[in-house]
Design a protein around this motif. Structure first.
Motif, short mmCIF file in Angstrom:
data_model
loop_
_atom_site.label_atom_id
_atom_site.label_comp_id
_atom_site.label_asym_id
_atom_site.label_seq_id
_atom_site.Cartn_x
_atom_site.Cartn_y
_atom_site.Cartn_z
N GLY A 1 59.15 26.40 34.09
CA GLY A 1 57.95 27.16 33.76
C GLY A 1 56.75 26.27 33.52
N PHE A 2 56.97 25.15 32.83
CA PHE A 2 55.87 24.22 32.51
C PHE A 2 55.26 23.65 33.78
CE2 PHE A 2 53.80 20.40 31.02
CZ PHE A 2 53.36 20.72 29.75
N ILE A 3 56.12 23.24 34.72
CA ILE A 3 55.63 22.63 35.96
C ILE A 3 54.96 23.67 36.84
CG2 ILE A 3 56.36 21.48 38.10
CD1 ILE A 3 58.52 20.07 36.35
N SER A 4 55.53 24.88 36.91
CA SER A 4 54.89 25.94 37.69
C SER A 4 53.51 26.27 37.14
CB SER A 4 55.76 27.20 37.70
OG SER A 4 56.94 26.98 38.44
N GLY A 5 53.42 26.32 35.81
CA GLY A 5 52.13 26.60 35.19
C GLY A 5 51.13 25.49 35.42
N THR A 6 51.61 24.26 35.46
CA THR A 6 50.72 23.11 35.67
C THR A 6 50.20 23.05 37.10
OG1 THR A 6 51.90 21.84 33.96
CG2 THR A 6 50.53 20.59 35.50
N MET B 1 49.96 19.64 21.79
CA MET B 1 50.81 19.16 22.86
C MET B 1 50.49 17.74 23.26
SD MET B 1 50.79 22.46 25.34
CE MET B 1 51.31 21.41 26.72
N ILE B 2 49.26 17.41 23.34
CA ILE B 2 48.87 16.11 23.89
C ILE B 2 48.43 15.18 22.79
CG2 ILE B 2 47.33 14.97 25.52
CD1 ILE B 2 47.15 17.61 27.00
N VAL B 3 49.01 14.00 22.76
CA VAL B 3 48.71 13.03 21.71
C VAL B 3 47.27 12.55 21.85
CG1 VAL B 3 49.33 10.79 20.76
CG2 VAL B 3 51.10 12.27 21.67
N ALA B 4 46.63 12.35 20.69
CA ALA B 4 45.27 11.83 20.70
C ALA B 4 45.25 10.43 21.28
CB ALA B 4 44.72 11.81 19.28
N ALA C 1 50.43 9.74 32.06
CA ALA C 1 50.15 10.99 31.34
C ALA C 1 51.38 11.89 31.35
CB ALA C 1 48.95 11.71 31.96
N GLY C 2 52.09 11.92 32.50
CA GLY C 2 53.31 12.71 32.58
C GLY C 2 54.38 12.20 31.64
N ILE C 3 54.53 10.86 31.59
CA ILE C 3 55.49 10.26 30.67
C ILE C 3 55.15 10.65 29.23
CG2 ILE C 3 56.24 8.07 29.63
CD1 ILE C 3 57.58 8.48 32.24
N GLN C 4 53.88 10.54 28.88
CA GLN C 4 53.46 10.82 27.51
C GLN C 4 53.73 12.27 27.12
OE1 GLN C 4 49.21 10.61 26.70
NE2 GLN C 4 49.62 9.58 24.78
N ILE C 5 53.32 13.20 27.98
CA ILE C 5 53.51 14.62 27.66
C ILE C 5 54.99 14.97 27.72
CG2 ILE C 5 53.00 16.98 28.39
CD1 ILE C 5 50.26 15.99 29.27
N GLY C 6 55.73 14.39 28.67
CA GLY C 6 57.17 14.65 28.74
C GLY C 6 57.88 14.23 27.46
N GLN C 7 57.49 13.09 26.91
CA GLN C 7 58.09 12.65 25.65
C GLN C 7 57.71 13.59 24.50
OE1 GLN C 7 56.67 8.57 25.65
NE2 GLN C 7 58.71 7.82 26.20
N LYS D 1 44.18 6.00 39.53
CA LYS D 1 44.43 7.41 39.22
C LYS D 1 45.89 7.80 39.37
CE LYS D 1 39.77 9.15 40.17
NZ LYS D 1 39.15 7.83 40.08
N LYS D 2 46.58 7.18 40.32
CA LYS D 2 47.99 7.48 40.52
C LYS D 2 48.80 7.07 39.30
CE LYS D 2 51.84 6.69 43.72
NZ LYS D 2 52.26 6.03 44.99
N LYS D 3 48.57 5.83 38.83
CA LYS D 3 49.29 5.36 37.64
C LYS D 3 48.89 6.14 36.40
CE LYS D 3 50.33 0.62 39.07
NZ LYS D 3 50.19 -0.81 38.73
#
Length: 288
Positions: free
Chosen positions: A120-125, A1-4, A83-89, A76-78
């Protein structure tokens, strides 16, 4: 799921646009820094295109985002936003497409619901407002994927199932054909007099597998040597028939699709295919 980490991903490209800093190599540290930055781009272009789906026509936008991310430091905010942008893509470009291929095969007209996936993804997160636990979701997802995939495959390969049922019904009435309780049929070509293996027994066999149209899809005879296997580590139809065969037997075996590969596609074997085998049980628990 998450890019190296981008630091370890791979092909160099020439940065462009007003976002590109100008190198100024006054000191050894400056030179080292520039060289390390350049070296880390080995394979990056291919990675961006092939793994992240980046269109190189918009490489300037990538550079803009790259600079923003690199200059965010430990904000940390940015960091969370990027990270959200990356995983969303990753979800949009890879995960959803992969799930669609797994569930719907080559039918490009069908897709999962991105809206419900993200809910579901956001609820799980966040751990909030979930309609089920993560553990329950894993079970439900597997069960539903299996059901939907089976329906999709049956719509495409249903005629295979019908052909197999029709063949077995007619074949059961032929002289010499016997039917086991499981539904596997067989006809004795040669009856052996040796031991009958248990499901945990090792056996040495020669075999030839054929589709209903008699196309050979596998043959130990053609390979020139028998196969040694354990009776319970093959398709269910094989396990059932071999635990009824005396050593030295040669049987013609007819296996219903649900005791063969069922909904799975296996090489030349399409989903829901009934199969024919010639099985020669050479030895039970062969000596090494």
């Amino acid at each position: 799921m998450i890019v190296a980490s981008m630091a370890i991903v791979a092909a160099g490209f020439t940065a462009c646009g007003n976002q590109t800093p100008t190198a100024n190599l006054k000191t050894d540290v400056d030179t080292m820094s520039y060289a390390i930055g350049m070296a880390q781009t080995q394979g990056l272009k291919e990675y961006l295109v092939n793994q992240l789906g980046v269109d190189t026509a918009y490489i300037g936008e990538f550079i803009k985002g790259l600079n923003e991310g690199a200059n965010a430091g430990d904000n940390k905010k940015k960091a969370a936003y990027y990270a959200g942008i990356q995983i969303g893509q990753q979800i949009g470009n890879q995960m959803v497409k992969g799930i669609n291929r797994e569930v719907f095969g080559n039918d490009s007209t069908k897709t999962i619901s991105l809206k419900n996936f993200m809910a579901g993804f956001i609820s799980g997160t966040t751990g909030k407002q979930g309609l089920m636990t993560v553990e329950q979701a894993q079970t439900v997802a597997q069960d539903k994927m299996r059901e939907i995939k089976a329906k999709s495959l049956e719509a495409e390969y249903g005629p295979n199932k019908e052909a197999g049922e029709k063949f077995l019904a007619a074949n059961a009435k032929k002289d010499g054909v016997k039917t086991l309780e499981s539904g596997v049929q067989y006809k004795v070509i040669k009856e052996g007099t040796g031991a009958i293996p248990a499901d945990t027994s090792l056996v040495k066999v020669h075999y030839e597998g054929r589709l209903l149209n008699d196309t050979v899809f596998d043959s130990s005879y053609k390979r020139g040597e028998p196969l040694t296997l354990r009776c319970n580590q093959v398709i269910k139809g094989w396990t059932d028939v071999m635990t009824h065969m005396p050593e030295g037997s040669i049987w013609e075996v007819y296996i219903p699709q649900e005791l063969a590969y069922g909904e799975r596609e296996q090489g030349d074997i399409k989903p829901f295919s009934a199969l024919k085998f010639k099985i020669e049980l050479i030895e039970v628990n062969p000596k090494k």
